[in-house]
Write a protein that holds these residues in place. Structure first.
Motif, short mmCIF file in Angstrom:
data_model
loop_
_atom_site.label_atom_id
_atom_site.label_comp_id
_atom_site.label_asym_id
_atom_site.label_seq_id
_atom_site.Cartn_x
_atom_site.Cartn_y
_atom_site.Cartn_z
N SER A 25 -7.96 -7.44 11.86
CA SER A 25 -7.17 -8.54 11.29
C SER A 25 -7.54 -9.79 12.08
O SER A 25 -8.42 -9.76 12.94
CB SER A 25 -5.67 -8.25 11.41
OG SER A 25 -5.22 -8.46 12.73
N HIS A 26 -6.84 -10.89 11.81
CA HIS A 26 -7.13 -12.14 12.52
C HIS A 26 -6.78 -12.07 14.00
O HIS A 26 -7.29 -12.87 14.79
CB HIS A 26 -6.39 -13.30 11.88
CG HIS A 26 -6.86 -13.62 10.50
ND1 HIS A 26 -8.12 -14.07 10.24
CD2 HIS A 26 -6.24 -13.50 9.31
CE1 HIS A 26 -8.27 -14.25 8.95
NE2 HIS A 26 -7.13 -13.90 8.36
N HIS A 27 -5.91 -11.12 14.38
CA HIS A 27 -5.45 -11.06 15.77
C HIS A 27 -5.45 -9.67 16.36
O HIS A 27 -4.77 -9.41 17.36
CB HIS A 27 -4.05 -11.67 15.89
CG HIS A 27 -4.02 -13.13 15.61
ND1 HIS A 27 -4.46 -14.06 16.50
CD2 HIS A 27 -3.66 -13.81 14.51
CE1 HIS A 27 -4.34 -15.26 15.97
NE2 HIS A 27 -3.86 -15.14 14.76
N SER A 28 -6.21 -8.73 15.78
CA SER A 28 -6.23 -7.39 16.34
C SER A 28 -7.41 -6.58 15.80
O SER A 28 -8.03 -6.94 14.82
CB SER A 28 -4.93 -6.65 16.04
OG SER A 28 -4.77 -6.46 14.66
N LEU A 29 -7.65 -5.48 16.50
CA LEU A 29 -8.67 -4.51 16.10
C LEU A 29 -8.04 -3.14 16.23
O LEU A 29 -7.41 -2.85 17.25
CB LEU A 29 -9.89 -4.63 17.01
CG LEU A 29 -11.05 -3.71 16.69
CD1 LEU A 29 -12.36 -4.49 16.77
CD2 LEU A 29 -11.08 -2.54 17.63
N ALA A 30 -8.16 -2.31 15.19
CA ALA A 30 -7.57 -0.96 15.20
C ALA A 30 -8.68 0.07 15.19
O ALA A 30 -9.60 0.02 14.37
CB ALA A 30 -6.66 -0.77 14.00
N LEU A 31 -8.57 1.02 16.12
CA LEU A 31 -9.57 2.06 16.27
C LEU A 31 -8.89 3.33 16.73
O LEU A 31 -8.13 3.30 17.71
CB LEU A 31 -10.62 1.63 17.30
CG LEU A 31 -11.66 2.65 17.71
CD1 LEU A 31 -12.70 2.78 16.59
CD2 LEU A 31 -12.35 2.22 18.98
N GLY A 32 -9.10 4.43 16.05
CA GLY A 32 -8.56 5.71 16.46
C GLY A 32 -7.04 5.73 16.58
O GLY A 32 -6.50 6.38 17.45
N GLY A 33 -6.35 5.00 15.71
CA GLY A 33 -4.89 4.98 15.72
C GLY A 33 -4.28 4.03 16.73
O GLY A 33 -3.06 3.97 16.86
N ILE A 34 -5.09 3.29 17.44
CA ILE A 34 -4.59 2.34 18.44
C ILE A 34 -4.99 0.94 18.01
O ILE A 34 -6.12 0.70 17.60
CB ILE A 34 -5.14 2.66 19.83
CG1 ILE A 34 -4.67 4.05 20.26
CG2 ILE A 34 -4.71 1.61 20.84
CD1 ILE A 34 -5.24 4.52 21.56
N THR A 35 -4.05 0.00 18.12
CA THR A 35 -4.31 -1.39 17.78
C THR A 35 -4.40 -2.20 19.07
O THR A 35 -3.50 -2.16 19.90
CB THR A 35 -3.20 -1.95 16.88
OG1 THR A 35 -3.15 -1.15 15.69
CG2 THR A 35 -3.47 -3.39 16.50
#
Length: 108
Positions: free
Chosen positions: A58-68
């Motif tokens: 998103s504009h303010h996060s990255l989500a990988l493997g269930g974690i943001t």
């Protein structure tokens, strides 16, 4: 002309939050992310891995493997571009509410 990169490759991104940095590693068939505190005493705060080469951004996060992982706008853009160049599938995710974000995941 295509350029092939030997895997794994990694890149570090300043998150814009308290001097923390997010290290992303792209491997053959999987991804890894680690959130570190600021130097000089870099400490691993959070870690995530994914069994696929797909991330949410998103504009303010990255989500990988269930974690943001929270990022500032410029860091999120830079991570998105870098991951795209590595052949990682990028999907849009809704932005997190930074005032109430959860800290799910594995603590290092």
């Amino acid at each position: 002309m295509s350029m092939t990169t030997a895997l794994p490759v990694e890149q570090q991104f300043a998150t814009g939050h308290q001097g923390e940095s997010l290290v992303l590693m792209v491997c053959q068939g999987w991804l890894w992310a680690g959130l570190y505190t600021a130097a000089p005493r870099e400490t691993l705060l959070q870690v995530a891995a994914s069994a696929s080469r797909s991330v949410g951004v998103s504009h303010h996060s990255l989500a990988l493997g269930g974690i943001t992982f929270p990022l500032n706008r410029l860091a999120a853009q830079a991570a998105h571009r870098w991951l795209d160049r590595q052949g990682v599938r990028i999907r849009s995710i809704p932005p997190i509410n930074r005032a109430t974000r959860s800290t799910r995941g594995v603590r290092a």
